[in-house]
Design a protein around this motif. Structure first.
Motif, PDB file in Angstrom:
ATOM      1  N   TYR A 134      -6.266   3.776 -12.409  1.00 24.04           N
ATOM      2  CA  TYR A 134      -5.391   3.001 -11.990  1.00 24.04           C
ATOM      3  C   TYR A 134      -4.906   3.150 -10.536  1.00 24.04           C
ATOM      4  O   TYR A 134      -4.829   2.184  -9.740  1.00 24.04           O
ATOM      5  CB  TYR A 134      -3.992   3.158 -12.927  1.00 24.04           C
ATOM      6  N   ARG A 135      -4.421   4.341 -10.263  1.00 23.28           N
ATOM      7  CA  ARG A 135      -4.171   4.459  -8.587  1.00 23.28           C
ATOM      8  C   ARG A 135      -5.335   4.057  -7.699  1.00 23.28           C
ATOM      9  O   ARG A 135      -5.260   3.443  -6.551  1.00 23.28           O
ATOM     10  CB  ARG A 135      -3.866   6.126  -8.442  1.00 23.28           C
TER      11      ARG A 135
ATOM     12  N   HIS B  89      -1.279  -2.323 -12.551  1.00 18.92           N
ATOM     13  CA  HIS B  89      -1.005  -1.559 -13.606  1.00 18.92           C
ATOM     14  C   HIS B  89      -1.461  -2.533 -14.920  1.00 18.92           C
ATOM     15  O   HIS B  89      -2.228  -1.989 -15.831  1.00 18.92           O
ATOM     16  CB  HIS B  89       0.192  -0.936 -13.803  1.00 18.92           C
ATOM     17  N   HIS B  90      -0.780  -3.607 -15.138  1.00 16.37           N
ATOM     18  CA  HIS B  90      -0.799  -4.629 -16.183  1.00 16.37           C
ATOM     19  C   HIS B  90      -2.005  -5.229 -16.326  1.00 16.37           C
ATOM     20  O   HIS B  90      -2.705  -5.566 -17.253  1.00 16.37           O
ATOM     21  CB  HIS B  90       0.287  -5.502 -16.416  1.00 16.37           C
TER      22      HIS B  90
ATOM     23  N   PHE C  16      -5.594   0.198  -7.470  1.00 17.92           N
ATOM     24  CA  PHE C  16      -4.430  -0.180  -6.652  1.00 17.92           C
ATOM     25  C   PHE C  16      -4.694  -0.067  -5.077  1.00 17.92           C
ATOM     26  O   PHE C  16      -4.350  -0.568  -4.428  1.00 17.92           O
ATOM     27  CB  PHE C  16      -3.088   0.651  -6.974  1.00 17.92           C
ATOM     28  N   ARG C  17      -4.998   1.357  -4.769  1.00 19.00           N
ATOM     29  CA  ARG C  17      -5.339   1.491  -3.345  1.00 19.00           C
ATOM     30  C   ARG C  17      -6.429   0.594  -2.948  1.00 19.00           C
ATOM     31  O   ARG C  17      -6.427   0.041  -1.709  1.00 19.00           O
ATOM     32  CB  ARG C  17      -5.744   2.808  -3.339  1.00 19.00           C
ATOM     33  N   LYS C  18      -7.331   0.292  -3.548  1.00 19.97           N
ATOM     34  CA  LYS C  18      -8.537  -0.602  -3.437  1.00 19.97           C
ATOM     35  C   LYS C  18      -8.070  -1.856  -3.066  1.00 19.97           C
ATOM     36  O   LYS C  18      -8.560  -2.459  -1.726  1.00 19.97           O
ATOM     37  CB  LYS C  18      -9.619  -0.530  -4.284  1.00 19.97           C
ATOM     38  N   VAL C  19      -7.117  -2.514  -3.899  1.00 18.84           N
ATOM     39  CA  VAL C  19      -6.705  -3.836  -3.554  1.00 18.84           C
ATOM     40  C   VAL C  19      -5.747  -3.955  -2.308  1.00 18.84           C
ATOM     41  O   VAL C  19      -5.869  -4.721  -1.685  1.00 18.84           O
ATOM     42  CB  VAL C  19      -5.831  -4.368  -4.643  1.00 18.84           C
TER      43      VAL C  19
ATOM     44  N   ALA D 277       0.609  -1.295  -0.046  1.00 18.54           N
ATOM     45  CA  ALA D 277      -0.023   0.176   0.022  1.00 18.54           C
ATOM     46  C   ALA D 277       0.771   1.330   0.033  1.00 18.54           C
ATOM     47  O   ALA D 277       1.929   1.344   0.762  1.00 18.54           O
ATOM     48  CB  ALA D 277      -0.984  -0.134   1.278  1.00 18.54           C
ATOM     49  N   GLY D 278       0.360   2.211  -0.694  1.00 21.88           N
ATOM     50  CA  GLY D 278       1.162   3.450  -0.721  1.00 21.88           C
ATOM     51  C   GLY D 278       2.135   3.758  -1.902  1.00 21.88           C
ATOM     52  O   GLY D 278       2.782   4.606  -2.262  1.00 21.88           O
ATOM     53  N   TRP D 279       2.564   2.445  -2.525  1.00 22.84           N
ATOM     54  CA  TRP D 279       3.462   2.472  -3.546  1.00 22.84           C
ATOM     55  C   TRP D 279       3.136   3.342  -4.698  1.00 22.84           C
ATOM     56  O   TRP D 279       4.149   4.244  -5.230  1.00 22.84           O
ATOM     57  CB  TRP D 279       3.508   0.979  -4.191  1.00 22.84           C
ATOM     58  N   VAL D 280       2.089   3.488  -5.203  1.00 22.97           N
ATOM     59  CA  VAL D 280       1.654   4.498  -6.297  1.00 22.97           C
ATOM     60  C   VAL D 280       1.562   5.823  -5.893  1.00 22.97           C
ATOM     61  O   VAL D 280       1.664   6.903  -6.763  1.00 22.97           O
ATOM     62  CB  VAL D 280       0.244   4.058  -7.000  1.00 22.97           C
ATOM     63  N   ASP D 281       1.598   6.176  -4.782  1.00 20.71           N
ATOM     64  CA  ASP D 281       1.587   7.732  -4.289  1.00 20.71           C
ATOM     65  C   ASP D 281       2.827   8.057  -3.630  1.00 20.71           C
ATOM     66  O   ASP D 281       3.112   9.295  -3.477  1.00 20.71           O
ATOM     67  CB  ASP D 281       0.715   7.760  -3.129  1.00 20.71           C
TER      68      ASP D 281
END
Length: 277
Positions: free
Chosen positions: A250-251, A220-221, A254-257, A204-208
């Motif tokens: 996308y973000r 992403h993929h 990702f946050r949801k998962v 968690a937090g990776w994309v931010d």
């Protein structure tokens, strides 16, 4: 005069070696991640990206076509070695420094990311998609075994990067080191398998995070497989951001998962709801 039997034996021996190397990379990477997902099943269940599940026929198709892809990849590896033999490709096997290996590895990864983005986006053109890329998109719900599940035409376009890159660097006057190419090939299959896990591997937090947010995640993929015409990048989000092809949610997805917790999963199951998959 060429000794044809000896030449054929040499060709067969080298061909078998490169086929074994490409198949080994695929089975080791996909196999180890598959085992990890089984061992950490509870965690993997919480981090699944899609509700759909791959069926047995999907695994069968993916592994069968991946074996075919490995053969095509081996042919291009053999082509690269042949180009080295005739002096068109410069490849240093014996002597190198760690610094040289490091910058060449980074160069190769960045170059491949650019090549993959534009090649991948081109294969989505309506005149090319059905012939070249549709086979890969039969895996609507990716698995670790989807990584090499290509049609023959796509496998060729994927594999051409190595000889084209090696010809380019040789023309520019410098020789790639064998270790840099070897590490790149392992990096390529590992990142490819991670992109097709179907389970979000990154925290968690990776994309931010501005330091790592440009590094592609599994989500992403996975969104590319489920929605189709976005997220064409392989290793990084750069090209998708620059060209406006990144999935708008996308973000958010990702946050949801990554926000799912064991406690929330248990509460939903006890309430009679199906666990998110």
């Amino acid at each position: 005069m060429i000794d044809l039997p000896a030449a054929f034996d040499l060709f067969a021996d080298r061909m078998m070696r490169v086929i074994y190397f490409d198949m080994q990379r695929y089975f080791v990477a996909a196999g180890l991640f598959t085992i990890a997902l089984l061992v950490f099943r509870s965690w993997a269940q919480r981090k699944r990206i899609q509700n759909r599940r791959a069926a047995r026929k999907d695994y069968t198709r993916e592994i069968a076509s991946s074996l075919h892809t490995s053969f095509i990849f081996a042919l291009t590896t053999f082509l690269t070695l042949a180009l080295r033999e005739v002096g068109l490709v410069k490849l240093k096997i014996e002597t190198f420094t760690i610094v040289t290996v490091a910058w060449q590895l980074v160069l190769m990864i960045v170059a491949h990311d650019a090549y993959f983005y534009w090649m991948h986006r081109a294969l989505h053109h309506r005149r090319l998609f059905r012939t070249t890329h549709l086979h890969h998109h039969k895996s609507r719900t990716p698995t670790p075994w989807t990584a090499y599940s290509f049609s023959s035409w796509e496998a060729v376009t994927e594999a051409l990067f190595i000889p084209l890159f090696m010809l380019a660097t040789s023309t520019m006057g410098f020789a790639m080191t064998g270790l840099a190419v070897f590490l790149f090939l392992w990096h390529m299959i590992v990142r490819n398998v991670i992109g097709h896990l179907g389970v979000e591997l990154y925290p968690a937090g990776w994309v931010d995070n501005r330091w790592v947010g440009w590094w592609n995640t599994t989500t992403h993929h996975d969104l590319h497989h489920s929605s189709g015409n976005t997220n064409f990048g392989l290793y990084f989000t750069w090209w998708d951001r620059w060209m406006g092809t990144e999935h708008p949610r996308y973000r958010e997805e990702f946050r949801k998962v990554t926000a799912r917790t064991r406690k929330a999963m248990r509460e939903k199951e006890s309430a009679g709801g199906a666990a998110p998959a």
